[in-house]
Structure formats: structure tokens, C-alpha cells
Scaffold this active site. Sequence first.
Site, short mmCIF file in Angstrom:
data_model
loop_
_atom_site.label_atom_id
_atom_site.label_comp_id
_atom_site.label_asym_id
_atom_site.label_seq_id
_atom_site.Cartn_x
_atom_site.Cartn_y
_atom_site.Cartn_z
N LYS A 9 0.82 -1.21 0.00
CA LYS A 9 0.00 0.00 0.00
C LYS A 9 0.87 1.28 0.00
O LYS A 9 2.09 1.21 0.26
CB LYS A 9 -0.93 -0.03 1.22
CG LYS A 9 -1.96 -1.18 1.16
CD LYS A 9 -2.95 -1.07 2.31
CE LYS A 9 -4.00 -2.17 2.26
NZ LYS A 9 -5.02 -2.02 3.32
N PHE A 57 -15.70 3.45 6.75
CA PHE A 57 -14.35 3.89 6.38
C PHE A 57 -14.07 3.81 4.88
O PHE A 57 -12.96 4.06 4.45
CB PHE A 57 -13.30 3.07 7.15
CG PHE A 57 -13.40 1.58 6.95
CD1 PHE A 57 -12.87 0.98 5.83
CD2 PHE A 57 -14.02 0.78 7.90
CE1 PHE A 57 -12.94 -0.40 5.64
CE2 PHE A 57 -14.10 -0.59 7.73
CZ PHE A 57 -13.57 -1.18 6.58
N ARG A 85 -1.76 -14.24 4.47
CA ARG A 85 -2.50 -13.58 5.57
C ARG A 85 -1.72 -13.71 6.89
O ARG A 85 -1.70 -12.78 7.70
CB ARG A 85 -3.89 -14.20 5.71
CG ARG A 85 -4.79 -14.05 4.48
CD ARG A 85 -5.38 -12.70 4.30
NE ARG A 85 -6.17 -12.25 5.42
CZ ARG A 85 -6.85 -11.11 5.42
NH1 ARG A 85 -6.82 -10.30 4.36
NH2 ARG A 85 -7.55 -10.74 6.45
N THR A 91 -5.36 -6.84 10.80
CA THR A 91 -5.67 -5.59 10.10
C THR A 91 -5.14 -4.37 10.87
O THR A 91 -4.56 -3.47 10.27
CB THR A 91 -7.21 -5.45 9.95
OG1 THR A 91 -7.72 -6.65 9.37
CG2 THR A 91 -7.57 -4.27 9.07
N ARG A 102 2.63 -6.22 9.12
CA ARG A 102 1.92 -5.05 9.65
C ARG A 102 2.48 -4.60 11.00
O ARG A 102 2.58 -3.39 11.26
CB ARG A 102 0.42 -5.35 9.74
CG ARG A 102 -0.25 -5.23 8.36
CD ARG A 102 -1.62 -5.82 8.35
NE ARG A 102 -2.39 -5.42 7.18
CZ ARG A 102 -3.54 -5.97 6.82
NH1 ARG A 102 -4.06 -6.94 7.56
NH2 ARG A 102 -4.18 -5.57 5.75
N GLU A 126 -9.44 -10.92 -7.62
CA GLU A 126 -8.53 -9.79 -7.44
C GLU A 126 -7.34 -9.87 -8.40
O GLU A 126 -6.87 -8.84 -8.89
CB GLU A 126 -8.06 -9.75 -5.98
CG GLU A 126 -9.19 -9.37 -5.02
CD GLU A 126 -8.77 -9.34 -3.57
OE1 GLU A 126 -7.60 -9.68 -3.26
OE2 GLU A 126 -9.61 -8.95 -2.73
#
Length: 137
Positions: A9, A57, A85, A91, A102, A126
Site C-alpha cells: 500500500k 471507512f 494472511r 488488520t 503489519r 482480485e
Amino acid sequence: MQQTLSIIKPDAVKKGVIGKIIDRFESNGLRIAAAKKLQLSQAEAGKFYEVHKERPFYGELVEFMTSGPVVVMVLEGENAVAKNRDLMGATDPKKAEKGTIRADFAESIDANAVHGSDSLENAAIEIAFFFAKKEIC
Ligand code: GDP
């Protein structure tokens, strides 16, 4: 053998940790079958995250995903969907296990460094969103 979609990202691209994140995948048995860096338009990001359209969001998510370039990849390997994952972590980076991508590279629940498909079915959808068959080796 499975394939899954990964996105590095905008926050992680800006931080200059593309290589460090890719190393997590390659060091854990996930092969990069396809990769490209691109700038998502509002329309593309909105369509990609359409499943979250009703969530509060959604607007922030689309704004964040278009705030800078991303790197999209097809990861391939045994149990690739679940393995990716696991490597990503929860998250919310504050809740992510130590040593996950993360926990190590993300700041907040929205700017959380990576996306990963959450099922084999969504992985196929995706991957087709970003890559033509001939781009996947
Ligand atoms: P993931 O599968 O772990 O990426 O999580 P989800 O599918 O639940 O959410 C998709 C993405 O939406 C997350 O990766 C975050 O970037 C974003 N997101 C999730 N929850 C929140 C939230 O409460 N606030 C904001 N701003 N973004 C969120």
C-alpha cells in the site's frame, strides 16, 4: 499450489520498504509470479474495495489507496492465501503479532502496509482485476 493477490500500500511504498516486504514473501516460500507498480485512480480503488462500500471507512480507504503508488503482486506457493494472511498479521497493526509485516511496517488500521486476498475465490477475482493471464509467469 495457490495464487493470491498482494498489494504493497502507499504508506509502505512511501517508506521505501518494498524490498523488505517482498523479502518476507520470498523467505517464506511465496514466489513472485507477477508484479507491477501503479497509481490507482479513485474509480479503480473504489471498484477494488466495492465489498466495503457500506462500511463507514470506505471513503477514507479509497482516499488512502489513491494517495500514492502501490505495488501489486501475484504470490504463488503452497497454501498461498493463508500463508500470505499469516505473514501480513492482523488488520490493526497494534493487534498484529510480532514479526508480521503489519506489526513491523504499518502505523495504523488504515495505513496498514499491505493487502492480501482473504479467500481463494477472492484471490482469483482480485488477480484478474490487475493482471492479464500472459503477465503471470
Ligand atoms: P484486511 O483484510 O485485513 O485488509 O481487512 P478488511 O478487509 O477488514 O479491511 C480492508 C481494509 O480497510 C484494511 O486493510 C484497512 O486498510 C481498511 N480498514 C479496515 N478497518 C478500518 C477502519 O476502521 N478505519 C479505516 N480508516 N480503515 C479501515
